[in-house]
Design an enzyme around this catalytic site. Structure first.
Site, PDB file in Angstrom:
ATOM      1  N   TYR A  66     -43.825   8.471  40.035  1.00  0.00           N
ATOM      2  CA  TYR A  66     -42.550   9.191  40.100  1.00  0.00           C
ATOM      3  C   TYR A  66     -42.720  10.073  38.745  1.00  0.00           C
ATOM      4  CZ  TYR A  66     -37.344   9.596  40.162  1.00  0.00           C
ATOM      5  OH  TYR A  66     -36.012  10.001  40.002  1.00  0.00           O
TER       6      TYR A  66
ATOM      7  N   LYS B 186     -41.903  14.007  38.279  1.00  0.00           N
ATOM      8  CA  LYS B 186     -40.862  14.356  37.713  1.00  0.00           C
ATOM      9  C   LYS B 186     -41.019  15.209  36.329  1.00  0.00           C
ATOM     10  CE  LYS B 186     -37.342  13.206  40.542  1.00  0.00           C
ATOM     11  NZ  LYS B 186     -36.741  14.123  41.275  1.00  0.00           N
TER      12      LYS B 186
HETATM   13  N1  LIG Z   1     -29.688   8.222  40.961  1.00  0.00           N
HETATM   14  C1  LIG Z   1     -30.411   8.588  39.816  1.00  0.00           C
HETATM   15  O1  LIG Z   1     -30.004   7.524  38.883  1.00  0.00           O
HETATM   16  C2  LIG Z   1     -31.250   9.334  39.463  1.00  0.00           C
HETATM   17  C3  LIG Z   1     -31.795   9.414  38.140  1.00  0.00           C
HETATM   18  C4  LIG Z   1     -32.663  10.428  38.074  1.00  0.00           C
HETATM   19  C5  LIG Z   1     -33.290  11.528  39.020  1.00  0.00           C
HETATM   20  N2  LIG Z   1     -32.620  11.118  40.292  1.00  0.00           N
HETATM   21  C6  LIG Z   1     -32.935  12.023  41.318  1.00  0.00           C
HETATM   22  O2  LIG Z   1     -31.909  12.494  41.982  1.00  0.00           O
HETATM   23  C7  LIG Z   1     -32.552  12.899  43.520  1.00  0.00           C
HETATM   24  C8  LIG Z   1     -31.177  12.446  44.323  1.00  0.00           C
HETATM   25  O3  LIG Z   1     -31.296  11.108  44.174  1.00  0.00           O
HETATM   26  P1  LIG Z   1     -30.037  10.141  44.735  1.00  0.00           P
HETATM   27  O4  LIG Z   1     -29.813   9.164  43.625  1.00  0.00           O
HETATM   28  O5  LIG Z   1     -28.980  10.882  45.033  1.00  0.00           O
HETATM   29  O6  LIG Z   1     -30.788   9.161  45.999  1.00  0.00           O
HETATM   30  P2  LIG Z   1     -30.105   9.001  47.163  1.00  0.00           P
HETATM   31  O7  LIG Z   1     -31.141   7.937  47.771  1.00  0.00           O
HETATM   32  O8  LIG Z   1     -28.739   8.603  47.177  1.00  0.00           O
HETATM   33  O9  LIG Z   1     -30.187  10.252  47.940  1.00  0.00           O
HETATM   34  C9  LIG Z   1     -31.155  11.194  48.215  1.00  0.00           C
HETATM   35  C10 LIG Z   1     -31.117  11.567  49.573  1.00  0.00           C
HETATM   36  O10 LIG Z   1     -32.574  12.202  49.838  1.00  0.00           O
HETATM   37  C11 LIG Z   1     -32.882  12.033  51.035  1.00  0.00           C
HETATM   38  N3  LIG Z   1     -34.295  12.210  51.118  1.00  0.00           N
HETATM   39  C12 LIG Z   1     -35.374  11.308  50.797  1.00  0.00           C
HETATM   40  N4  LIG Z   1     -36.451  11.742  50.696  1.00  0.00           N
HETATM   41  C13 LIG Z   1     -36.613  12.973  51.429  1.00  0.00           C
HETATM   42  C14 LIG Z   1     -37.240  13.667  52.076  1.00  0.00           C
HETATM   43  N5  LIG Z   1     -38.521  13.658  52.290  1.00  0.00           N
HETATM   44  N6  LIG Z   1     -36.915  14.658  52.953  1.00  0.00           N
HETATM   45  C15 LIG Z   1     -35.607  14.828  53.076  1.00  0.00           C
HETATM   46  N7  LIG Z   1     -34.617  14.037  52.548  1.00  0.00           N
HETATM   47  C16 LIG Z   1     -35.075  13.132  51.798  1.00  0.00           C
HETATM   48  C17 LIG Z   1     -32.514  10.743  51.474  1.00  0.00           C
HETATM   49  O11 LIG Z   1     -32.317  10.545  52.801  1.00  0.00           O
HETATM   50  C18 LIG Z   1     -31.119  10.601  50.826  1.00  0.00           C
HETATM   51  O12 LIG Z   1     -30.199  10.875  51.544  1.00  0.00           O
HETATM   52  C19 LIG Z   1     -33.894  12.465  43.656  1.00  0.00           C
HETATM   53  O13 LIG Z   1     -34.664  13.685  43.397  1.00  0.00           O
HETATM   54  C20 LIG Z   1     -33.865  11.550  42.657  1.00  0.00           C
HETATM   55  O14 LIG Z   1     -35.355  11.297  42.017  1.00  0.00           O
HETATM   56  C21 LIG Z   1     -31.809  10.165  40.638  1.00  0.00           C
HETATM   57  C1  LIG Z   2     -35.435   1.872  35.290  1.00  0.00           C
HETATM   58  C2  LIG Z   2     -34.883   2.052  36.551  1.00  0.00           C
HETATM   59  C3  LIG Z   2     -33.592   1.504  36.924  1.00  0.00           C
HETATM   60  C4  LIG Z   2     -34.966   3.605  37.083  1.00  0.00           C
HETATM   61  C5  LIG Z   2     -35.073   4.581  36.278  1.00  0.00           C
HETATM   62  C6  LIG Z   2     -35.187   5.886  36.703  1.00  0.00           C
HETATM   63  C7  LIG Z   2     -34.838   6.284  38.105  1.00  0.00           C
HETATM   64  C8  LIG Z   2     -34.681   7.256  38.617  1.00  0.00           C
HETATM   65  O1  LIG Z   2     -34.323   7.732  39.709  1.00  0.00           O
HETATM   66  O2  LIG Z   2     -35.186   8.436  37.915  1.00  0.00           O
HETATM   67  C9  LIG Z   2     -34.312   5.168  38.904  1.00  0.00           C
HETATM   68  O3  LIG Z   2     -34.195   5.340  40.030  1.00  0.00           O
HETATM   69  C10 LIG Z   2     -34.478   3.892  38.391  1.00  0.00           C
HETATM   70  O4  LIG Z   2     -35.786   3.320  39.245  1.00  0.00           O
END
Ligand SMILES: NC(=O)c1ccc[n+]([C@@H]2O[C@H](COP(=O)([O-])OP(=O)(O)OC[C@H]3O[C@@H](n4cnc5c(N)ncnc54)[C@H](O)[C@@H]3O)[C@@H](O)[C@H]2O)c1
Ligand SMILES: CC(C)C1=CC=C(C(=O)O)[C@@H](O)[C@H]1O
Length: 277
Positions: A166, A170
């Site tokens: 990941y 990223k």
């Molecule tokens: N939540 C966090 O703390 C966090 C932190 C850093 C980065 N992110 C990034 O933010 C973005 C959104 O994550 P989130 O936290 O809203 O997660 P989430 O699981 O709430 O929502 C993500 C959505 O993406 C959809 N998805 C996953 N794989 C897919 C695919 N192959 N094709 C189409 N749709 C797909 C899922 O079905 C889901 O509805 C991601 O790229 C994640 O890596 C999230």
């Molecule tokens: C540390 C852990 C809770 C974590 C770090 C980073 C994330 C990300 O989406 O970038 C989280 O999903 C989570 O795995």
């Protein structure tokens, strides 16, 4: 009263839930017409219905961003329904963690596919459409700045144990952002990135025993963070808490509005002040 994104066509991957959903609702509330994508049809259709019920315009494009034919279908949906393409947000994704000695090739490639190859294919498919729209705008003297916003993570900027796959993907998307900002400046298109810290969504939400799973692309993937870990993580955040999806959407919105028309190639950390993990 006119809105900042009136008439803009916004394509947002993974916008059935979490941060993507909040971005879709935010951009639509400010006048954008949205192509809502998700793997899962029901949440995506719900977001479309929510936007329409509020008086906005949206259409769903269901399917995995990792499918080889997805990019053309996604861009084609925008062109077919709205005859335009102004904003692309590469948000879809999930985590599939393990320490490197236990990480399989399947785990590795799944993360590169969803977080890196999919945005690459979407942006490659969008290019000819953008080029012809820009040409027509230039010929008619219309000024329009297009926006790409990619999504990264603190894991991509600082690393995170258990997330080789990941964090590598990223980190890669920040490189793609800087390069395309250089290639697409001549197309009046800015390319930026938002790197999130901890945002409360299905990905990170507290799961009682830390063993919750979700079915993602046919695999049962562990989601959520156990409550003790979440509490200790929140203590490390200067603002003292995880962010909400709405707060996360605000950073993407900032890049999309005209006030940011001269900002390109940047990665904005949206983390409540967290500057490392
Ligand atoms: N939540 C966090 O703390 C966090 C932190 C850093 C980065 N992110 C990034 O933010 C973005 C959104 O994550 P989130 O936290 O809203 O997660 P989430 O699981 O709430 O929502 C993500 C959505 O993406 C959809 N998805 C996953 N794989 C897919 C695919 N192959 N094709 C189409 N749709 C797909 C899922 O079905 C889901 O509805 C991601 O790229 C994640 O890596 C999230
Ligand atoms: C540390 C852990 C809770 C974590 C770090 C980073 C994330 C990300 O989406 O970038 C989280 O999903 C989570 O795995």
């Amino acid at each position: 009263m006119s809105k900042k994104l009136d008439g803009k066509v916004a394509l947002i991957t993974g916008s059935g839930r979490g941060i993507g959903r909040a971005i879709a609702l935010k951009l639509a509330a400010d006048g954008a017409r949205v192509v809502v994508n998700d793997l899962d049809a029901a949440p995506a259709e719900d977001v479309v219905a929510e936007i329409r019920a509020a008086g906005g315009e949206a259409v769903a494009c269901i399917g995995s961003v990792s499918a080889p034919d997805f990019a053309e279908r996604f861009v084609g949906t925008a062109v077919e329904h709205y005859k335009g393409l102004d904003i692309i947000v590469n948000n879809a994704g999930y985590t599939w963690d393990n320490v490197i000695q236990k990480m399989t090739d399947e785990q590795w490639y799944a993360m590169l596919d969803v977080h890196l190859t999919a945005p690459f294919r979407i942006l490659r498919a969008a290019l000819p459409v953008i080029r012809s729209l820009v040409k027509a705008e230039q010929e008619s003297g219309v000024r329009n700045v297009r926006k790409v916003v990619n999504i990264s993570s603190v894991a991509g900027l600082f690393g995170n144990a258990g997330q080789t796959n990941y964090s590598t993907a990223k980190a890669g998307i920040t490189g793609m952002t800087m390069t395309l900002a250089k290639e697409w400046g001549r197309l009046n298109t800015t390319v930026n990135c938002v790197a999130y810290g901890f945002i409360k969504t299905r990905l990170t939400e507290v799961s009682a025993d830390g063993n919750a799973t979700a079915n993602i692309e046919g695999r049962e993937i562990k989601v959520g963070v156990n409550p003790d870990l979440m509490t200790s993580l929140e203590r490390t955040i200067p603002l003292g808490r995880a962010g909400t999806p709405e707060e996360a959407a605000g950073s993407v919105y900032m890049f999309c509005i005209p006030e940011a028309d001269y900002v390109s190639g940047q990665t904005l950390l949206c983390s409540g002040g967290l500057t490392g993990i």
